[in-house]
Scaffold this motif. Structure first.
Motif, PDB file in Angstrom:
ATOM      1  N   PRO A   1       5.317  11.269  -2.172  1.00 29.23           N
ATOM      2  CA  PRO A   1       5.592  12.709  -2.187  1.00 29.23           C
ATOM      3  C   PRO A   1       6.458  13.110  -0.984  1.00 29.23           C
ATOM      4  CG  PRO A   1       3.229  12.278  -2.384  1.00 29.23           C
ATOM      5  CD  PRO A   1       3.896  10.973  -2.051  1.00 29.23           C
ATOM      6  N   PRO A   2       7.267  14.156  -1.129  1.00 25.72           N
ATOM      7  CA  PRO A   2       8.171  14.565  -0.047  1.00 25.72           C
ATOM      8  C   PRO A   2       7.473  14.938   1.256  1.00 25.72           C
ATOM      9  CG  PRO A   2       8.664  15.770  -2.064  1.00 25.72           C
ATOM     10  CD  PRO A   2       7.436  14.961  -2.318  1.00 25.72           C
ATOM     11  N   ASN A   3       6.234  15.396   1.177  1.00 30.37           N
ATOM     12  CA  ASN A   3       5.516  15.836   2.383  1.00 30.37           C
ATOM     13  C   ASN A   3       4.597  14.755   2.957  1.00 30.37           C
ATOM     14  OD1 ASN A   3       3.729  15.861   0.293  1.00 30.37           O
ATOM     15  ND2 ASN A   3       2.764  17.791   0.859  1.00 30.37           N
ATOM     16  N   SER A   4       4.818  13.513   2.563  1.00 30.75           N
ATOM     17  CA  SER A   4       3.917  12.421   2.929  1.00 30.75           C
ATOM     18  C   SER A   4       4.564  11.449   3.904  1.00 30.75           C
ATOM     19  CB  SER A   4       3.524  11.665   1.656  1.00 30.75           C
ATOM     20  OG  SER A   4       2.817  10.498   1.945  1.00 30.75           O
ATOM     21  N   PHE A   5       3.756  10.936   4.839  1.00 33.97           N
ATOM     22  CA  PHE A   5       4.176   9.823   5.685  1.00 33.97           C
ATOM     23  C   PHE A   5       3.636   8.557   5.048  1.00 33.97           C
ATOM     24  CE2 PHE A   5       3.240   6.540   8.760  1.00 33.97           C
ATOM     25  CZ  PHE A   5       4.465   6.386   9.369  1.00 33.97           C
ATOM     26  N   THR A   6       4.501   7.603   4.790  1.00 38.89           N
ATOM     27  CA  THR A   6       4.093   6.322   4.226  1.00 38.89           C
ATOM     28  C   THR A   6       5.048   5.248   4.712  1.00 38.89           C
ATOM     29  OG1 THR A   6       3.279   7.426   2.225  1.00 38.89           O
ATOM     30  CG2 THR A   6       3.605   5.054   2.083  1.00 38.89           C
ATOM     31  N   VAL A   7       4.491   4.097   5.042  1.00 42.77           N
ATOM     32  CA  VAL A   7       5.292   2.937   5.414  1.00 42.77           C
ATOM     33  C   VAL A   7       5.091   1.890   4.328  1.00 42.77           C
ATOM     34  CG1 VAL A   7       5.728   1.169   7.159  1.00 42.77           C
ATOM     35  CG2 VAL A   7       4.903   3.418   7.854  1.00 42.77           C
ATOM     36  N   VAL A   8       6.207   1.335   3.838  1.00 45.36           N
ATOM     37  CA  VAL A   8       6.153   0.303   2.811  1.00 45.36           C
ATOM     38  C   VAL A   8       6.984  -0.884   3.286  1.00 45.36           C
ATOM     39  CG1 VAL A   8       6.685  -0.286   0.405  1.00 45.36           C
ATOM     40  CG2 VAL A   8       5.915   2.032   0.969  1.00 45.36           C
ATOM     41  N   LEU A   9       6.350  -2.054   3.360  1.00 44.02           N
ATOM     42  CA  LEU A   9       7.051  -3.289   3.688  1.00 44.02           C
ATOM     43  C   LEU A   9       7.351  -4.012   2.389  1.00 44.02           C
ATOM     44  CD1 LEU A   9       8.036  -5.491   5.722  1.00 44.02           C
ATOM     45  CD2 LEU A   9       5.698  -6.440   5.575  1.00 44.02           C
ATOM     46  N   LEU A  10       8.616  -4.361   2.210  1.00 43.82           N
ATOM     47  CA  LEU A  10       9.022  -5.129   1.035  1.00 43.82           C
ATOM     48  C   LEU A  10       9.357  -6.548   1.458  1.00 43.82           C
ATOM     49  CD1 LEU A  10      11.479  -2.581  -0.646  1.00 43.82           C
ATOM     50  CD2 LEU A  10       9.013  -2.823  -0.990  1.00 43.82           C
ATOM     51  N   GLY A  11       9.151  -7.481   0.552  1.00 43.43           N
ATOM     52  CA  GLY A  11       9.584  -8.851   0.790  1.00 43.43           C
ATOM     53  C   GLY A  11      11.045  -8.989   0.412  1.00 43.43           C
ATOM     54  N   LYS A  12      11.601 -10.136   0.695  1.00 47.02           N
ATOM     55  CA  LYS A  12      12.993 -10.386   0.318  1.00 47.02           C
ATOM     56  C   LYS A  12      13.170 -10.347  -1.195  1.00 47.02           C
ATOM     57  CE  LYS A  12      14.728 -12.979   4.253  1.00 47.02           C
ATOM     58  NZ  LYS A  12      15.366 -14.245   4.679  1.00 47.02           N
ATOM     59  N   ASP A  13      12.086 -10.573  -1.927  1.00 43.49           N
ATOM     60  CA  ASP A  13      12.135 -10.514  -3.385  1.00 43.49           C
ATOM     61  C   ASP A  13      12.127  -9.086  -3.910  1.00 43.49           C
ATOM     62  OD1 ASP A  13       9.513  -9.724  -2.895  1.00 43.49           O
ATOM     63  OD2 ASP A  13       8.597 -11.312  -4.104  1.00 43.49           O
ATOM     64  N   GLY A  14      12.011  -8.102  -3.007  1.00 47.11           N
ATOM     65  CA  GLY A  14      11.999  -6.700  -3.406  1.00 47.11           C
ATOM     66  C   GLY A  14      10.617  -6.175  -3.743  1.00 47.11           C
ATOM     67  N   GLY A  15       9.616  -7.032  -3.720  1.00 42.76           N
ATOM     68  CA  GLY A  15       8.258  -6.620  -4.050  1.00 42.76           C
ATOM     69  C   GLY A  15       7.543  -6.000  -2.866  1.00 42.76           C
ATOM     70  N   GLU A  16       6.658  -5.070  -3.174  1.00 41.33           N
ATOM     71  CA  GLU A  16       5.863  -4.409  -2.129  1.00 41.33           C
ATOM     72  C   GLU A  16       4.829  -5.381  -1.587  1.00 41.33           C
ATOM     73  OE1 GLU A  16       2.698  -0.758  -1.833  1.00 41.33           O
ATOM     74  OE2 GLU A  16       4.432  -0.457  -3.137  1.00 41.33           O
ATOM     75  N   LYS A  17       4.809  -5.523  -0.251  1.00 39.59           N
ATOM     76  CA  LYS A  17       3.888  -6.456   0.402  1.00 39.59           C
ATOM     77  C   LYS A  17       2.810  -5.755   1.207  1.00 39.59           C
ATOM     78  CE  LYS A  17       6.523  -9.689  -1.160  1.00 39.59           C
ATOM     79  NZ  LYS A  17       6.200 -10.297  -2.438  1.00 39.59           N
ATOM     80  N   LEU A  18       3.113  -4.545   1.690  1.00 40.03           N
ATOM     81  CA  LEU A  18       2.167  -3.814   2.519  1.00 40.03           C
ATOM     82  C   LEU A  18       2.516  -2.339   2.451  1.00 40.03           C
ATOM     83  CD1 LEU A  18      -0.114  -4.016   4.727  1.00 40.03           C
ATOM     84  CD2 LEU A  18       1.728  -4.235   6.405  1.00 40.03           C
ATOM     85  N   ARG A  19       1.480  -1.496   2.416  1.00 36.10           N
ATOM     86  CA  ARG A  19       1.667  -0.038   2.378  1.00 36.10           C
ATOM     87  C   ARG A  19       0.608   0.601   3.253  1.00 36.10           C
ATOM     88  NH1 ARG A  19       2.946   4.225  -2.041  1.00 36.10           N
ATOM     89  NH2 ARG A  19       4.095   2.509  -2.974  1.00 36.10           N
ATOM     90  N   SER A  20       1.021   1.664   3.966  1.00 33.01           N
ATOM     91  CA  SER A  20       0.075   2.373   4.824  1.00 33.01           C
ATOM     92  C   SER A  20       0.491   3.830   4.953  1.00 33.01           C
ATOM     93  CB  SER A  20       0.032   1.721   6.204  1.00 33.01           C
ATOM     94  OG  SER A  20      -0.841   2.434   7.055  1.00 33.01           O
ATOM     95  N   GLN A  21      -0.498   4.711   5.061  1.00 30.66           N
ATOM     96  CA  GLN A  21      -0.243   6.129   5.312  1.00 30.66           C
ATOM     97  C   GLN A  21      -0.332   6.445   6.796  1.00 30.66           C
ATOM     98  OE1 GLN A  21      -1.887   5.272   2.287  1.00 30.66           O
ATOM     99  NE2 GLN A  21       0.126   5.707   1.451  1.00 30.66           N
ATOM    100  N   THR A  22      -0.502   5.406   7.611  1.00 32.83           N
ATOM    101  CA  THR A  22      -0.493   5.544   9.070  1.00 32.83           C
ATOM    102  C   THR A  22       0.478   4.500   9.620  1.00 32.83           C
ATOM    103  OG1 THR A  22      -2.334   3.994   9.328  1.00 32.83           O
ATOM    104  CG2 THR A  22      -2.894   6.340   9.149  1.00 32.83           C
ATOM    105  N   PRO A  23       0.978   4.700  10.836  1.00 29.62           N
ATOM    106  CA  PRO A  23       1.884   3.701  11.401  1.00 29.62           C
ATOM    107  C   PRO A  23       1.251   2.315  11.413  1.00 29.62           C
ATOM    108  CG  PRO A  23       1.939   5.706  12.703  1.00 29.62           C
ATOM    109  CD  PRO A  23       0.810   5.865  11.723  1.00 29.62           C
TER     110      PRO A  23
END
Length: 158
Positions: A106-128
């Motif tokens: 969402p536009p009002n959300s803080f989220t960090v998403v780590l992707l692998g070289k394959d483009g797949g999501e590897k890690l997600r967090s709503q905090t640093p």
């Protein structure tokens, strides 16, 4: 902490827009080359956003060794942050909106998403995410294990 953030931004240089330069990217152009760290925030002044940038700035060499590319993505139309060549990159508004939709941020959300070289999501967090957590996650990836193995088995040149 504020001084570290100011120092981080003082080291930044404007992105260059060459076709082979990762300064302006899309999810597709990063695939197979980088491990994108997408940092979504409502604004560039969001405290979590600034904290994540600070954490990344403190360990740039470790992240660069693992081919992590920081991609800061804010919802506002404020000027885009400068980037550190080889360490961070920008997405144009259309590509940023597509990434936001793909990962359901969402536009009002803080989220960090780590992707692998394959483009797949590897890690997600709503905090640093602490750098140690990022490094451990990356180092446990099969592709990273192969990179480490290949580096240690390459013949030494005199």
């Amino acid at each position: 902490m504020r001084a570290h953030i100011l120092l981080f931004f003082a080291m930044l240089t404007p992105a260059q827009h060459r076709a082979d330069d990762p300064a302006t990217v899309t999810l597709e152009t990063m695939r197979d080359r980088y491990r994108p760290l997408l940092v979504f925030a409502p604004t560039g002044k969001d405290p979590d956003f600034l904290r994540q940038l600070h954490l990344v700035a403190a360990d740039q060499s470790e992240l660069q060794e693992r081919e992590v590319l920081l991609v800061p993505l804010t919802s506002t139309s404020e000027a885009r942050p400068a980037c550190v060549p080889g360490t961070s990159a920008h997405m144009e508004p259309e590509a940023a909106a597509a990434a936001r939709r793909r990962f359901h941020i969402p536009p009002n959300s803080f989220t960090v998403v780590l992707l692998g070289k394959d483009g797949g999501e590897k890690l997600r967090s709503q905090t640093p995410i602490p750098i140690r957590t990022l490094l451990q996650t990356i180092d446990s990836m099969p592709m990273r294990q192969q990179e480490i193995h290949d580096r240690h088995t390459e013949p030494k040149t005199p």
